[in-house]
Design a protein around this motif. Sequence first.
Motif, mmCIF file in Angstrom:
data_model
loop_
_atom_site.group_PDB
_atom_site.id
_atom_site.type_symbol
_atom_site.label_atom_id
_atom_site.label_comp_id
_atom_site.label_asym_id
_atom_site.label_seq_id
_atom_site.Cartn_x
_atom_site.Cartn_y
_atom_site.Cartn_z
ATOM 1 N N GLN A 1 24.358 31.830 44.986
ATOM 2 C CA GLN A 1 25.425 31.089 44.330
ATOM 3 C C GLN A 1 26.697 31.936 44.218
ATOM 4 N N GLU A 2 26.530 33.218 43.958
ATOM 5 C CA GLU A 2 27.693 34.097 43.953
ATOM 6 C C GLU A 2 28.306 34.171 45.351
ATOM 7 N N LEU A 3 27.465 34.209 46.371
ATOM 8 C CA LEU A 3 27.963 34.229 47.739
ATOM 9 C C LEU A 3 28.753 32.963 48.044
ATOM 10 N N GLU A 4 28.272 31.809 47.563
ATOM 11 C CA GLU A 4 29.004 30.560 47.780
ATOM 12 C C GLU A 4 30.386 30.620 47.150
ATOM 13 N N LYS B 1 43.623 38.665 44.095
ATOM 14 C CA LYS B 1 43.657 39.334 42.801
ATOM 15 C C LYS B 1 43.736 38.319 41.662
ATOM 16 N N THR B 2 44.510 37.259 41.869
ATOM 17 C CA THR B 2 44.649 36.233 40.836
ATOM 18 C C THR B 2 43.365 35.433 40.674
ATOM 19 N N ARG B 3 42.794 34.995 41.786
ATOM 20 C CA ARG B 3 41.610 34.141 41.722
ATOM 21 C C ARG B 3 40.375 34.893 41.259
ATOM 22 N N LEU B 4 40.295 36.169 41.538
ATOM 23 C CA LEU B 4 39.131 36.939 41.096
ATOM 24 C C LEU B 4 39.076 37.049 39.579
ATOM 25 N N GLN B 5 40.197 36.902 38.930
ATOM 26 C CA GLN B 5 40.215 36.952 37.469
ATOM 27 C C GLN B 5 39.694 35.658 36.854
ATOM 28 N N ASP B 6 39.770 34.554 37.606
ATOM 29 C CA ASP B 6 39.312 33.263 37.095
ATOM 30 C C ASP B 6 38.788 32.418 38.252
ATOM 31 N N PRO B 7 37.550 32.676 38.685
ATOM 32 C CA PRO B 7 37.008 32.006 39.872
ATOM 33 C C PRO B 7 36.275 30.698 39.590
ATOM 34 N N HIS B 8 36.399 30.134 38.380
ATOM 35 C CA HIS B 8 35.495 29.061 37.962
ATOM 36 C C HIS B 8 36.009 27.657 38.250
ATOM 37 N N GLU B 9 37.207 27.535 38.764
ATOM 38 C CA GLU B 9 37.764 26.209 38.997
ATOM 39 C C GLU B 9 36.893 25.409 39.953
ATOM 40 N N ASP B 10 36.637 24.139 39.574
ATOM 41 C CA ASP B 10 35.866 23.193 40.390
ATOM 42 C C ASP B 10 34.383 23.543 40.484
ATOM 43 N N LEU C 1 30.675 32.615 35.739
ATOM 44 C CA LEU C 1 30.411 33.994 36.145
ATOM 45 C C LEU C 1 30.907 34.960 35.079
ATOM 46 N N GLU C 2 30.134 36.001 34.837
ATOM 47 C CA GLU C 2 30.531 37.003 33.858
ATOM 48 C C GLU C 2 31.203 38.201 34.518
ATOM 49 N N HIS C 3 31.428 38.107 35.817
ATOM 50 C CA HIS C 3 32.095 39.188 36.543
ATOM 51 C C HIS C 3 32.816 38.589 37.744
ATOM 52 N N ALA C 4 33.695 39.357 38.343
ATOM 53 C CA ALA C 4 34.402 38.894 39.534
ATOM 54 C C ALA C 4 33.403 38.717 40.668
ATOM 55 N N PRO C 5 33.355 37.559 41.322
ATOM 56 C CA PRO C 5 32.375 37.338 42.394
ATOM 57 C C PRO C 5 32.597 38.276 43.563
ATOM 58 N N GLY C 6 31.489 38.838 44.035
ATOM 59 C CA GLY C 6 31.567 39.765 45.153
ATOM 60 C C GLY C 6 31.770 41.203 44.743
ATOM 61 N N PHE C 7 31.696 41.470 43.433
ATOM 62 C CA PHE C 7 31.879 42.826 42.926
ATOM 63 C C PHE C 7 30.755 43.148 41.944
ATOM 64 N N VAL D 1 40.111 44.728 40.197
ATOM 65 C CA VAL D 1 38.972 44.190 39.445
ATOM 66 C C VAL D 1 38.418 45.215 38.462
ATOM 67 N N GLY D 2 38.366 46.477 38.894
ATOM 68 C CA GLY D 2 37.853 47.525 38.028
ATOM 69 C C GLY D 2 36.466 47.997 38.373
#
Length: 276
Positions: A114-117, A134-143, A152-158, A200-201
């Motif tokens: 699911q994170e990969l998706e 950089k912008t989307r990684l801070q808030d990837p939950h849209e849709d 997600l509790e973290h940036a996806p892919g990190f 992302v950090g």
Amino acid sequence: MPSDYVYHSNFWLEEPEDANPFAAKACYCHGYDVYGQIISRAGWFEYLLLMFKGERPQPAESALLEKLAMVLANQGPKDASIRAAMNGGVAGTNHSSALMSSLAVGAGLYGGSQELEVCMRLWSECGQNVEHWKTRLQDPHEDERADIWPNLEHAPGFDPNGDDIPTTLRQSLDLLVEYAPSEGALHWLQAHRKALETSVGYPVSISAVAAAAFVDLGLDRDQGSMLYLILRLPGAAAHALEQKKMGWKKFPFYSSAIELEDDPGPYTPPVSEGKP
């Protein structure tokens, strides 16, 4: 007597045997004769890409998928999906249960399919624009389906628990880049990895690398998710079988991480009154 059994598939066709309509005389995958052409002439990863994409892959695509499959084949006992299979193996459960445990855990939002998706969705949204990423990684939950998947509790892919990219993952990324198109997602990820990690950090994870590879292979989110689950099963199976033979006394657990404070020492049973 003709059979009333009918199935509908856009990529698979079977010619029934004259004497048994439920047995196949010939099978065709996207028009290619499976038993007359594909199995004798093609490789496993060519066949996989043909099934998923519907067209004969280029040699470079098959090579990239093969190397990705080797990277994903065994992520080791610290991987949550591998760990789930090991639990099933050491408990002596049947093989299907061990693999289903691995699939269930490996389908999640932390290193799972699911994170990969989500990562693949961000590729379609952000392309190769670093600032958009950089912008989307801070808030990837849209849709996203909040009724099924929590945020997600973290940036996806990190990897939120990492300080730097592991050596093995860096080696994997460097290797996969050699088989990827020069203007593709893997090359872009390699070139901008440090900038994204700084934003992302924490470092990229295997899900980001796999997502970039699937994007380079021209797969969509659903196809990438399915292959991500399938290609991680060999390691889960091998570890489950090993743990079944070794038994629970040698099952790995991190005892050093558990420390008692004010340990009272060995238990001493009380002495009954009137008795020595």
